[in-house]
Structure formats: structure tokens, C-alpha cells
Design a protein around this motif. Structure first.
Motif, PDB file in Angstrom:
ATOM      1  N   LEU A 388       0.822  -1.221   0.000  1.00  0.00           N
ATOM      2  CA  LEU A 388       0.000   0.000   0.000  1.00  0.00           C
ATOM      3  C   LEU A 388       0.852   1.265   0.000  1.00  0.00           C
ATOM      4  O   LEU A 388       0.332   2.366  -0.115  1.00  0.00           O
ATOM      5  CB  LEU A 388      -0.916   0.009   1.238  1.00  0.00           C
ATOM      6  N   GLY A 389       2.160   1.144   0.184  1.00  0.00           N
ATOM      7  CA  GLY A 389       2.995   2.339   0.256  1.00  0.00           C
ATOM      8  C   GLY A 389       4.375   2.102  -0.306  1.00  0.00           C
ATOM      9  O   GLY A 389       4.709   1.015  -0.782  1.00  0.00           O
ATOM     10  N   GLY A 390       5.209   3.154  -0.273  1.00  0.00           N
ATOM     11  CA  GLY A 390       6.591   3.055  -0.731  1.00  0.00           C
ATOM     12  C   GLY A 390       6.684   2.727  -2.208  1.00  0.00           C
ATOM     13  O   GLY A 390       5.898   3.212  -3.022  1.00  0.00           O
ATOM     14  N   LEU A 391       7.618   1.873  -2.566  1.00  0.00           N
ATOM     15  CA  LEU A 391       7.825   1.530  -3.982  1.00  0.00           C
ATOM     16  C   LEU A 391       6.587   0.878  -4.592  1.00  0.00           C
ATOM     17  O   LEU A 391       6.372   0.956  -5.795  1.00  0.00           O
ATOM     18  CB  LEU A 391       9.008   0.560  -4.109  1.00  0.00           C
ATOM     19  N   ALA A 392       5.785   0.242  -3.738  1.00  0.00           N
ATOM     20  CA  ALA A 392       4.590  -0.439  -4.247  1.00  0.00           C
ATOM     21  C   ALA A 392       3.636   0.543  -4.926  1.00  0.00           C
ATOM     22  O   ALA A 392       2.784   0.136  -5.727  1.00  0.00           O
ATOM     23  CB  ALA A 392       3.884  -1.168  -3.112  1.00  0.00           C
ATOM     24  N   LYS A 393       3.778   1.838  -4.614  1.00  0.00           N
ATOM     25  CA  LYS A 393       2.874   2.830  -5.221  1.00  0.00           C
ATOM     26  C   LYS A 393       3.439   3.393  -6.530  1.00  0.00           C
ATOM     27  O   LYS A 393       2.769   4.113  -7.248  1.00  0.00           O
ATOM     28  CB  LYS A 393       2.666   3.997  -4.237  1.00  0.00           C
ATOM     29  N   VAL A 394       4.710   3.071  -6.795  1.00  0.00           N
ATOM     30  CA  VAL A 394       5.354   3.633  -7.986  1.00  0.00           C
ATOM     31  C   VAL A 394       4.735   3.013  -9.238  1.00  0.00           C
ATOM     32  O   VAL A 394       4.441   1.820  -9.290  1.00  0.00           O
ATOM     33  CB  VAL A 394       6.882   3.342  -7.948  1.00  0.00           C
ATOM     34  N   ASN A 395       4.555   3.858 -10.227  1.00  0.00           N
ATOM     35  CA  ASN A 395       3.979   3.373 -11.457  1.00  0.00           C
ATOM     36  C   ASN A 395       5.099   2.747 -12.307  1.00  0.00           C
ATOM     37  O   ASN A 395       5.870   3.447 -12.948  1.00  0.00           O
ATOM     38  CB  ASN A 395       3.338   4.563 -12.189  1.00  0.00           C
TER      39      ASN A 395
END
Ligand code: SF4
Length: 399
Positions: A388-395
């Protein structure tokens, strides 16, 4: 503290807590309820949020039966005991016949609600802290390995050699793989074979370390058979270092097995006194612990003293404190695969550094483990395997 046989487990990736744990739980539930005609499995917290990317639902359905099983996801429901909860329900003629709440607590291990984490307290190892172990070694004038032999079953060295074999098989499968793209929407390309090709031309040690650790991490991402060291997501670090050493130095498999056990002692302490679960403490508990284990193992192989081995393990863990778990789209691929290669290199640097000293240092291993646990608790939940946050949010561009 538990046996190392519970730390290093041979099985299919990509995640010890999200794939191996649920698979073991499903197998146990199936054994007890083999006559059920329908199963429902609810996944909670982190298991629900990254379960699809980690193939938790796929392995549960495969184990209980595709047609008979429904898997439901409840990402908003976190049990305080552990974020990887799951509940199994068995039905016969639409009547509920059994239910079981169980937690996948890391490294493929399972626990029931409020069950103590260590179910074999002091059964295998007498001491729970590195401080106590170090004083014992000093008084007895013995090595880490002597202490491990005193503590484990008599077949431990033989077992460790089998484990080394499984690790190296994963390396060699990964290096020789002809599959180019890993499963999942990210379409991540395997890099180990091409980097290994570069090693064969240059014979540069670091290139081999990158290739070997990537090879296992890519096998893991592909659902291949690997050894948790201490988890699936971090399974490339220890074999990356040991395989490279084996290929470039004169060393027997028996020595490597001994080194594995020395490294495993440090992993076991983190598991016992903090956590090796990314869902609980972030990636510091997975990759940080793997790096620490590899640094200790390598320092042992290079003839380091007890203090230098402890220092190498401490450095490696200390400089991973705070590392978050944020796999993109919930797949154990980005940043996980690359992280294995870089941490393998860091394990070697930690060993190099410790061997340049007399092993005396300011912060001991136990203090780093305590900090890891506290830091993990303080990490916002979005950085603990929820994607839900950090690199996981990068497109991520994956076309
Ligand atoms: S980021 Fe680290 S802890 Fe999280 S899934 Fe990847 S390897 Fe495991």
C-alpha cells in the motif's frame, strides 16, 4: 530456540509466509477434513493484501481442490497477534463441520492464536541471546560450530549438506534458465543467465555473486524450489555468497555446510527475538537477516574468530535497519529480486570489514535485533508487506 531445520526449509516460492505457510496450513486442514465437500478460506491483513501477487490463493486452491474451494480476501482485518491470519472452514452437505484460525508467521512456520512463538523453548539451544552464547564460547573455549553441534540433532551436518545441495541446485537452475520472463503483470525479465554469461567472460567474483543470487531470487519468483534463508523472498542472498565462494575458492561442501550452520545460528536468533516476517517487521527482517547470516557464514569460511563472525553479522544487520517491505503489485519481484543481489554483495563487504578489525565493536548483535523489532513495530503498516505504500505505489513501466 528451535532447530535450524525449521529455519532452512526446502519448498516452492515465491513467499514463505504467503505461499509455503498457507500451503502447509491447507495440507493440515485437508488431512483433518478430507471428507468435506466444500472449503472456504478467509485471508486477513497482509495475507489478503498481497496474497494474490504471492500466489497464496493459487496454492490454497491447488491443495484443497480447485472446484471445492473459495478463497476470500479481508485486507482491512488485522489480528494483533500477527498480520498474516487465515481461517479455514470445512463444509459437508452445506453444514459447517470444522473451522481453524491459523497464522503464517514467517519462514513457512504456522502458529495458532496466542500460541507462544517458540514452541520448543530452550529445547535445542540453551541460550536465547548472542551475549550468553559469546560468554559460553569464551568460557568453554569453543567455536560457534561446537555450540551448534552440542545443541542440534546428531545428523545436523548431513542435513546441512543436503540443504547446501538444494541451494546450489536452485542457483544452477536459475543460471541456466531459458524462460525469459517471470510470471505476473510486471513482465520482469530474468537477468541471472545473461549476467552469468558476463561472468564467464570476465571471471569477476562480484559478477558471479550477482548472477548466483539473482538466479535463486528469480527461481523463487517463478515458483521454483528454493531454500528459505531465512525466507523465500530473501532466499538468494546466502546461496549467492556460498556458491560464488565455492566456485572460486578451494572449499569442500562439508565446510560450506558448517558455514551454513554458523550463519543459521544468527538467523535463528532474529527469528526468536524479533521476526523474520516482512509482514511483521518489514524487509529488514528478511533481507537484513539473510545478509547477516551470509556475512557470518562467509567470515567463518575465511577463518574469522568468534568475535569477527559476530561483528560481521552485526554490521550486516545494523545497516539494513528500517528497510521497508513494499513489493510492487504484491509480487516478490520488484524490489525483492535486485535486493537479494545487492545484499549478497553487502554481506561480503560486512565480512571484509569485520576481518580488517579485531572483532571488538560498540553495538552488539542482540541490540541490533532489539532495534529491528522496535523499528518493525513502529513502521507504518503500509511498509509491512501490504503493497500500500513506498515503492509499491510507484507506477512501474512494464510494457
Ligand atoms: S520487499 Fe523484502 S520483505 Fe517484502 S516481499 Fe520483497 S523480499 Fe520479502
Amino acid at each position: 530456540m528451535d532447530t535450524q531445520k525449521e529455519l532452512f526449509r526446502i519448498g516452492n516460492g515465491p513467499s514463505s509466509s504467503h505461499t509455503m505457510g498457507p500451503q502447509r496450513a491447507a495440507e493440515k486442514f485437508l488431512k483433518k477434513n478430507s471428507d468435506a465437500d466444500k472449503y472456504v478460506v478467509d485471508l486477513y491483513g497482509s495475507l489478503a493484501l498481497t496474497g494474490r501477487g504471492h500466489l497464496a490463493d493459487v496454492i490454497i486452491k491447488k491443495t484443497l481442490g480447485e472446484q471445492k474451494t473459495e478463497v476470500r480476501f479481508f485486507g482491512e482485518l488485522f489480528y494483533e497477534y500477527h498480520p498474516n491470519g487465515m481461517k479455514f472452514f470445512a463444509y459437508k452437505d452445506e453444514i459447517l463441520t470444522d473451522e481453524w484460525l491459523v497464522f503464517s508467521v514467517g519462514g513457512g512456520a504456522l502458529k495458532e492464536l496466542n500460541e507462544p512463538r517458540d514452541t520448543h523453548p530452550n529445547h535445542f539451544y540453551r541460550f536465547k541471546t548472542m551475549e550468553d552464547i559469546m560468554s559460553y564460547l569464551t568460557i568453554q573455549k569453543i567455536s560457534f560450530l561446537d555450540y551448534i553441534y552440542e545443541s542440534e540433532d546428531r545428523d545436523i551436518l548431513e542435513w546441512a549438506q543436503t540443504t547446501i545441495d538444494a541451494m546450489f541446485e536452485a542457483v544452477e537452475r536459475g543460471l541456466a534458465s531459458i524462460k525469459e520472463v517471470l510470471p505476473g503483470p510486471l513482465k520482469v525479465r530474468r537477468r541471472a543467465p545473461s549476467i552469468y554469461g558476463k561472468f564467464q567472460k570476465s571471471t569477476d567474483f562480484n559478477t558471479l555473486v550477482f548472477a548466483a543470487s539473482l538466479a535463486v531470487a528469480e527461481e523463487n519468483a517463478d515458483g521454483g524450489v528454493i531454500v528459505t534463508a531465512p525466507t523465500c523472498g530473501s532466499s538468494g542472498v546466502v546461496p549467492g555468497v556460498l556458491y560464488s565462494y565455492f566456485k572460486t575458492e578451494t572449499v569442500s561442501k562439508e565446510m560450506l555446510a558448517k558455514a551454513l550452520l554458523v550463519g543459521g545460528l544468527f538467523g535463528n536468533l532474529v527469528k526468536e527475538n524479533a521476526s523474520i516476517s516482512g509482514a511483521e517487521v518489514g524487509c529488514q527482517g528478511e533481507i537484513g537477516t539473510a545478509c547477516s547470516m551470509a556475512a557470518a557464514a562467509l567470515t567463518y569460511l575465511r577463518g574469522g574468530s568468534n568475535m569477527q563472525i559476530e561483528y560481521a553479522a552485526e554490521i550486516a544487520l545494523e545497516h539494513h535497519l528500517g528497510m521497508t517491505c513494499d513489493p510492487v503489485l504484491g509480487y516478490v519481484q520488484i524490489p525483492c529480486i535486485e535486493r537479494n543481489a545487492l545484499s549478497a554483495k553487502r554481506a561480503i563487504d560486512s565480512s571484509n570489514y569485520a576481518l580488517l578489525t579485531d572483532g571488538k565493536h560498540y553495538i552488539d548483535f542482540d541490540s541490533v535485533v532489539t532495534s529491528l523489532k522496535e523499528t518493525g513495530k513502529d513502521l507504518n503498516a503500509i511498509y509491512r508487506e501490504t503493497s500500500l505504500g513506498g515503492l509499491a505505489k510507484v507506477n512501474v513501466n512494464h510494457d
